[in-house]
Design an enzyme around this catalytic site. Structure first.
Site, short mmCIF file in Angstrom:
data_model
loop_
_atom_site.label_atom_id
_atom_site.label_comp_id
_atom_site.label_asym_id
_atom_site.label_seq_id
_atom_site.Cartn_x
_atom_site.Cartn_y
_atom_site.Cartn_z
N ARG A 139 46.39 -32.91 -22.84
CA ARG A 139 45.77 -31.63 -22.39
C ARG A 139 44.75 -31.84 -21.13
NH1 ARG A 139 40.88 -29.39 -21.07
NH2 ARG A 139 39.84 -30.74 -22.26
N ASP A 140 43.81 -32.41 -20.99
CA ASP A 140 42.93 -32.64 -19.89
C ASP A 140 43.67 -33.20 -18.62
OD1 ASP A 140 40.62 -32.21 -18.26
OD2 ASP A 140 39.38 -33.45 -19.43
N HIS A 150 32.49 -37.10 -23.57
CA HIS A 150 33.66 -36.76 -22.77
C HIS A 150 33.17 -37.07 -21.31
CE1 HIS A 150 37.43 -34.50 -21.61
NE2 HIS A 150 36.51 -34.25 -20.51
N HIS A 176 34.05 -38.22 -17.12
CA HIS A 176 34.92 -38.46 -16.01
C HIS A 176 34.54 -39.62 -15.13
CE1 HIS A 176 37.69 -34.72 -16.10
NE2 HIS A 176 36.76 -34.62 -17.09
N CYS A 222 40.08 -34.17 -10.29
CA CYS A 222 39.31 -33.05 -10.05
C CYS A 222 39.77 -32.26 -8.77
CB CYS A 222 37.92 -33.63 -9.90
SG CYS A 222 36.69 -32.27 -9.27
N ASN A 231 39.65 -38.41 -16.19
CA ASN A 231 38.73 -38.97 -17.36
C ASN A 231 38.80 -40.42 -17.19
OD1 ASN A 231 38.56 -36.55 -19.29
ND2 ASN A 231 40.07 -36.09 -18.29
#
Lengths: 315, 315
Positions: free
Chosen positions: B17-18, B211, B213, B244, B253
């Site tokens: 997903r991310d 979560h 990064h 990003c 991440n």
């Protein structure tokens, strides 16, 4: 949970020694002097500029005496060198370096392979270095650095009790300072917290420095764990150069600019101007264009909010 | 200094997903299923497999319902999805996902730019999602995820009090779980320790996940700081994908394999077989060969001493 972080910390830039000795590029003395000048301009006040080892072993570092002389012209700069033995220590004393780091490997296998001495033979050499230093009247400090403190690529496990026994032996032999190094990138924050807490208990103010490699990505997490034990001085290399001959492409020392950012963001004063440090990194990247560099901050840039901590946040 | 680390922790793999939503490559459903199968074989038991958003917005994730159905065939796998609103939540409820994450951005500027809602409008949407979930009889958990919790590339500073107010509002609106996200990589270990300690005090067992990064290299240091506040679940992406858009080339991440190594080395059980995880990373690298990948362990390999901690070291 409210372990206080320190207000101040020191980054010792070791790129000119630990970094350059591990890569193929031989940097001209003029570039090294520009590196020293740039680091000084960025606010770094402790630099390890080279090693006093025979030039045929490490031709990259053959200009160490010249670099010490140059670095000493910069007011307030604390100049370190590495010396493997008494012969190197005599050169260091003659050079006027502020500190000489004598490496000891707690892994007997690594010690025999790298230094051709047992760890206890290195301790005995430190006693001789101490005698020579005292006889010379020089003020050069002696740092005993215990490497492979968290394990070894040859031997595997290294017993923490043996690491601390050797650290104590270095103090007893006359080392003014001691430090611990994760030479091969085996440490994790749990191990760091346990071993550093014990080391600080033993050595007190004579515990000088934590030296971490980022081989497996845990370099800054390990610094964070060490900060929690009260340690406030860390080795680092600009652009994370250094690597490890056993892990091609793996990163080397903790990256100076990323570490400076972490400490600064946490409200821990290092005296470093990160903008200038990033400019120096660009110069270094230009000089070392055939080498793999590391680090993260240079790509992303500083956060909009940096420095993020209000004054006094790091109580 | 003897804050106990947990014995167990959970890594939620969010690469599907991310990770995939932030890169250009559109991965075929068959590859995604192979990813899910590989992650399961490596011992991961929580996966975020996609988002229920309109396909024209994120064509990369258009097969989310199919992936949930596939993931549900694997016994004991806890399947998460992201939903931005009630419409998405209805799809998630229909899919049979175990958990739906509703993102809220504590930065008002970021919230308006990304979600076209104020944070409090998102809270109101969570109340509607809760009502719909309860009416449906489904067991799907609702996680309210507070993003830009440490700052924002648009707005800059984000007030921690506002982050916690919104977290409390999400709980009051019916979120079963809440989490905090450093969406843009602005957090440092000091900030994490402060904010997570307060968040855990407020939410207790309903505090679900951290979560982070790795945009500026502090991802694992931040996880370490969060562990010290008792948090035991972390999002991560295989090969650190994600990046990003504001920092080209910057990592995304926290990298799953590096995090699994750190936790495993610390003696914290994750149930993960790192060898299998590294094999899956190779598959992912093959599928995403036009993308910049991240992570460190895959180059250096596991230490000879891994797992390093004697049983019971993490008390």
């Amino acid at each position: 949970m409210s372990v206080p972080f320190p207000r101040h910390a020191v980054i010792r830039e070791v790129g000119l020694r630990d970094g350059l000795q591990s890569i193929r590029t031989i940097l001209p003395t003029a570039s090294k002097e520009a590196w020293i000048r740039g680091a000084y301009a960025a606010g770094l006040r402790e630099l390890e500029v080279g090693s006093f080892v025979p030039a045929h072993l490490l031709p990259q570092l053959a200009d160490t005496a010249q670099l010490v002389a140059f670095a000493r012209t910069l007011p307030g700069l604390f100049v370190s060198v590495l010396v493997p033995n008494l012969r190197g220590a005599q050169d260091a004393l003659a050079s006027g370096a502020d500190l000489m780091l004598v490496p000891l490997s707690a892994s007997h296998a690594h010690s025999l392979a790298n230094l051709r001495k047992t760890p206890d033979e290195v301790v005995a050499e430190v006693a001789r270095i101490r005698a020579a230093r005292d006889a010379s009247g020089a003020k050069t400090l002696i740092e005993g650095g215990v490497g492979t403190a968290f394990g070894c690529t040859l031997q595997g496990h290294v017993d923490p009790d043996e690491v601390l026994r050797l650290m104590q032996a270095l103090l007893d032999a006359g080392a003014d300072r001691v430090s611990l190094a994760d030479t091969v990138g085996y440490a994790d924050p749990h191990m760091v917290r346990e071993l550093f807490a014990r080391a600080v208990d033993i050595a007190g103010d004579r515990f000088w420095c934590g030296h971490f490699h980022d081989t497996r990505g845990l370099g800054l997490a390990n610094v964070h764990a060490a900060l929690e034990t009260g340690v406030t001085r860390f080795d680092a290399c600009l652009a994370g150069i250094g690597g490890c001959p056993h892990a091609p492409g793996a990163s080397g020392n903790v990256t100076t600019e990323d570490l400076a950012y972490m400490l600064g963001s946490m409200g821990i004063d290092t005296g470093i101007d990160i903008g200038r440090l990033l400019a120096l990194r660009e110069d270094v990247a230009g000089w070392l264009k055939d080498e793999t560099l590391h680090g993260t901050l240079w790509r992303a840039g500083l956060p909009k909010t940096f420095p993020a901590q209000p004054a006094g946040a790091a109580a």
